[in-house]
Write an enzyme that holds these catalytic residues in place. Structure first.
Site, PDB file in Angstrom:
ATOM      1  N   LYS A  98       0.890  -1.690   0.339  1.00  0.00           N
ATOM      2  CA  LYS A  98       0.225  -0.403  -0.046  1.00  0.00           C
ATOM      3  C   LYS A  98       0.902   1.308  -0.217  1.00  0.00           C
ATOM      4  O   LYS A  98       0.777   2.223  -0.609  1.00  0.00           O
ATOM      5  CB  LYS A  98      -0.879   0.529   1.035  1.00  0.00           C
ATOM      6  CG  LYS A  98      -1.603   0.793   1.825  1.00  0.00           C
ATOM      7  CD  LYS A  98      -3.028   1.077   0.065  1.00  0.00           C
ATOM      8  CE  LYS A  98      -3.489   2.721   0.116  1.00  0.00           C
ATOM      9  NZ  LYS A  98      -4.001   3.338  -1.134  1.00  0.00           N
ATOM     10  N   CYS A 130      -3.323  11.002   0.710  1.00  0.00           N
ATOM     11  CA  CYS A 130      -2.884   9.447   0.408  1.00  0.00           C
ATOM     12  C   CYS A 130      -1.420   9.467   0.176  1.00  0.00           C
ATOM     13  O   CYS A 130      -0.374   9.357   0.665  1.00  0.00           O
ATOM     14  CB  CYS A 130      -3.299   8.586  -0.407  1.00  0.00           C
ATOM     15  SG  CYS A 130      -5.202   7.970   0.323  1.00  0.00           S
TER      16      CYS A 130
HETATM   17  N1  LIG Z   1     -10.218   7.643   1.750  1.00  0.00           N
HETATM   18  C1  LIG Z   1      -9.882   7.024   1.073  1.00  0.00           C
HETATM   19  O1  LIG Z   1      -9.700   7.186  -0.533  1.00  0.00           O
HETATM   20  C2  LIG Z   1      -8.955   6.297   1.224  1.00  0.00           C
HETATM   21  C3  LIG Z   1      -8.031   5.383   0.777  1.00  0.00           C
HETATM   22  C4  LIG Z   1      -7.141   4.594   0.945  1.00  0.00           C
HETATM   23  C5  LIG Z   1      -6.604   4.385   1.830  1.00  0.00           C
HETATM   24  N2  LIG Z   1      -6.868   4.749   2.733  1.00  0.00           N
HETATM   25  C6  LIG Z   1      -7.063   5.038   4.393  1.00  0.00           C
HETATM   26  O2  LIG Z   1      -8.346   3.762   5.501  1.00  0.00           O
HETATM   27  C7  LIG Z   1      -8.320   4.497   6.821  1.00  0.00           C
HETATM   28  C8  LIG Z   1      -9.481   5.690   7.100  1.00  0.00           C
HETATM   29  O3  LIG Z   1      -9.805   6.662   5.946  1.00  0.00           O
HETATM   30  P1  LIG Z   1     -10.823   7.236   6.097  1.00  0.00           P
HETATM   31  O4  LIG Z   1     -10.408   8.341   4.483  1.00  0.00           O
HETATM   32  O5  LIG Z   1     -11.865   6.865   5.851  1.00  0.00           O
HETATM   33  O6  LIG Z   1     -10.263   8.278   7.474  1.00  0.00           O
HETATM   34  P2  LIG Z   1     -11.878   9.335   6.907  1.00  0.00           P
HETATM   35  O7  LIG Z   1     -11.278  10.265   8.953  1.00  0.00           O
HETATM   36  O8  LIG Z   1     -12.737   9.852   6.706  1.00  0.00           O
HETATM   37  O9  LIG Z   1     -12.484   7.910   8.483  1.00  0.00           O
HETATM   38  C9  LIG Z   1     -12.419   7.918   9.599  1.00  0.00           C
HETATM   39  C10 LIG Z   1     -13.429   7.248  10.968  1.00  0.00           C
HETATM   40  O10 LIG Z   1     -12.838   6.751  11.992  1.00  0.00           O
HETATM   41  C11 LIG Z   1     -14.022   7.187  13.060  1.00  0.00           C
HETATM   42  N3  LIG Z   1     -12.751   6.767  14.287  1.00  0.00           N
HETATM   43  C12 LIG Z   1     -11.388   7.293  14.627  1.00  0.00           C
HETATM   44  N4  LIG Z   1     -11.192   7.034  16.050  1.00  0.00           N
HETATM   45  C13 LIG Z   1     -12.249   5.455  15.836  1.00  0.00           C
HETATM   46  C14 LIG Z   1     -11.928   4.692  16.835  1.00  0.00           C
HETATM   47  N5  LIG Z   1     -10.825   4.460  18.202  1.00  0.00           N
HETATM   48  N6  LIG Z   1     -13.314   3.638  17.198  1.00  0.00           N
HETATM   49  C15 LIG Z   1     -14.141   3.858  16.400  1.00  0.00           C
HETATM   50  N7  LIG Z   1     -13.904   5.118  15.192  1.00  0.00           N
HETATM   51  C16 LIG Z   1     -13.243   5.894  15.259  1.00  0.00           C
HETATM   52  C17 LIG Z   1     -13.385   8.728  12.947  1.00  0.00           C
HETATM   53  O11 LIG Z   1     -14.317   9.248  13.455  1.00  0.00           O
HETATM   54  C18 LIG Z   1     -13.787   9.022  11.284  1.00  0.00           C
HETATM   55  O12 LIG Z   1     -15.636   9.366  11.245  1.00  0.00           O
HETATM   56  C19 LIG Z   1      -7.085   5.653   6.798  1.00  0.00           C
HETATM   57  O13 LIG Z   1      -5.671   5.028   7.213  1.00  0.00           O
HETATM   58  C20 LIG Z   1      -6.731   6.135   4.975  1.00  0.00           C
HETATM   59  O14 LIG Z   1      -5.280   5.963   4.471  1.00  0.00           O
HETATM   60  C21 LIG Z   1      -8.113   6.082   2.629  1.00  0.00           C
END
Ligand SMILES: NC(=O)c1ccc[n+]([C@@H]2O[C@H](COP(=O)([O-])OP(=O)(O)OC[C@H]3O[C@@H](n4cnc5c(N)ncnc54)[C@H](O)[C@@H]3O)[C@@H](O)[C@H]2O)c1
Length: 402
Positions: free
Chosen positions: A205, A259
């Site tokens: 990743k 990212c």
């Molecule tokens: N958004 C993208 O396009 C994308 C693509 C690939 C990978 N990622 C990865 O995926 C992961 C999540 O990204 P995202 O964009 O969904 O983030 P986001 O900020 O949109 O969502 C994360 C959610 O997790 C919640 N959260 C935080 N701590 C928590 C806990 N202890 N228990 C339960 N919920 C909790 C937050 O309130 C939030 O709603 C990250 O590591 C990111 O790098 C994201």
């Protein structure tokens, strides 16, 4: 584990909510957990708090069918997925506090036979840390649960399609965990599921995004060299790409988003001596934005000397890449903000934010061009391709728009 395992999704953001909804649409019972109460309330009404095509209809459907419910604290399930944020701290060191806190919160409800999968983009070794945390607190589970890492590589704006159709690398802490995780993803992924180990999947990743960063850095460096050599970089790259084995990307204002601009640091922080190229690429892309700012400022100062007044500068595009409204880590936004902060008169154009609730004053492209003295193209949005020919104005194009 039953034929249709029950699922807990930790984190209901851009990744967690579409994943939870998709799994629920396959008839698996999903409980979504988020620490933000307003997110939980919104989802339980069958509504969504993020912008993603077709997600509202799907969430509405699965919530009203009773297959997806949201709450703030974990419940017992067969499978636990973790998709919480993994930002970096000021010193570019990864911040694992969300992953570790999500892991801690599921530990009390884990039972023998469950599968725990980390999906958050994570530094190499994070799955191992998660495993240690679980077994230190619940030693009786050692050898009796399955733990795996499976990164997400979806494109915002097309998440529901890509979640189902993209191939995935799946790495367990042991072979049994890998196989268990593959069997689980088969419930909703039609892309190929590639088995590996947790460390490799974590690195895959990070490397995907570091590779994009590196290729963009090469294009950005070429743009600065060509500027000095007074060569049109766009024409030069188009001609170089006629070579059957050359494929240079487009230069731009820098690299943004949450990212590509973030993940390479997870490699650099852990392997500082071995990752000089990855680090330099990151630094070149950061520098490109500063270079753009200097170019605009120099043009503005030359205008002032010639006309004895401050120019109005149109910043064309604010998002971090073409045709989206996402401003996170956006280099174009950084250019617009820096100019404004330093007292330059700017007009901000962002076609993807017209009508959106924002505290920025967004100006239509044609108005900005009419009133500005200097027009600066920062993002290659499709709307800018159809603008009338700009005459008798100073234009600076940092994204190949003209
Ligand atoms: N958004 C993208 O396009 C994308 C693509 C690939 C990978 N990622 C990865 O995926 C992961 C999540 O990204 P995202 O964009 O969904 O983030 P986001 O900020 O949109 O969502 C994360 C959610 O997790 C919640 N959260 C935080 N701590 C928590 C806990 N202890 N228990 C339960 N919920 C909790 C937050 O309130 C939030 O709603 C990250 O590591 C990111 O790098 C994201």
């Amino acid at each position: 584990m039953s034929n249709k395992p029950s699922v807990v999704m930790m984190g209901l953001g851009y990744i967690g909510l579409p994943t939870a909804a998709l799994i629920a649409s396959r008839g698996l019972r999903v409980t979504g957990i988020d620490i933000r109460e307003n997110v939980v309330e919104t989802i339980n009404k069958g509504q969504i708090h993020i912008v993603e095509p077709d997600l509202d209809g799907l969430v509405h459907h699965v919530v009203h069918k009773g297959d997806l419910t949201a709450t703030t604290s974990p419940v017992k399930a067969d499978v636990y997925l973790i998709a919480v944020p993994t930002p970096f701290k000021d010193n570019h060191m990864p911040d694992l506090s969300y992953v570790l806190s999500a892991t801690k919160s599921i530990i009390p409800v884990l039972e023998k036979g469950v599968l725990v999968i980390l999906e958050s983009t994570s530094p190499v070794g994070t799955t191992r840390k998660m495993e240690e945390l679980i077994y230190t607190t619940r030693p009786e589970l050692k050898g009796h649960i399955y733990i795996a890492y499976c990164p997400e590589r979806v494109l915002p704006g097309n998440i529901l399609h890509e979640l189902q159709h993209n191939d995935r690398a799946i790495g367990g802490i042991d072979q049994a965990s890998t196989q268990k995780a593959i069997a689980f993803y088969k419930h909703f992924v039609s892309g190929q599921l590639h088995p590996t180990n947790a460390k490799t999947a974590e690195m895959v990743k990070l490397v995907e995004n570091a590779s994009r960063d590196n290729q963009i850095a090469f294009a950005n460096e070429l743009s600065m060299i060509c500027d000095k050599a007074e060569i049109n970089v766009w024409e030069m790259i188009a001609l170089a790409n006629k070579h059957p084995r050359v494929n240079i990307l487009n230069p731009g204002t820098g690299v943004g988003g949450h990212c590509i601009a973030v993940d390479p640091w997870f490699i650099v922080s852990e392997f500082p001596n071995e990752s000089t190229l990855i680090k330099t690429s990151r630094e070149r892309n950061v520098y490109k934005t500063q270079w753009v700012i200097e170019k605009v400022k120099n043009k503005a100062l030359a205008f002032k000397i010639e006309h004895d007044r401050d120019p109005i500068i149109a910043c064309m595009g604010l998002a971090f890449k073409p045709d989206i409204d996402d401003l996170r880590e956006s280099p174009a936004l950084q250019v617009a903000d820096t100019l404004k902060k330093e007292g330059f008169k700017t007009l901000e154009v962002e076609p993807n934010l017209v009508g959106a609730v924002t505290d920025r004053q967004i100006v239509p492209a044609n108005d900005a061009i009419l009133h500005a003295d200097i027009i600066v193209f920062l993002v290659a949005h499709k709307e800018f391709k159809h603008l009338p020919k700009i005459e008798h104005k100073i234009t600076l194009d940092f994204c190949g728009n003209l």
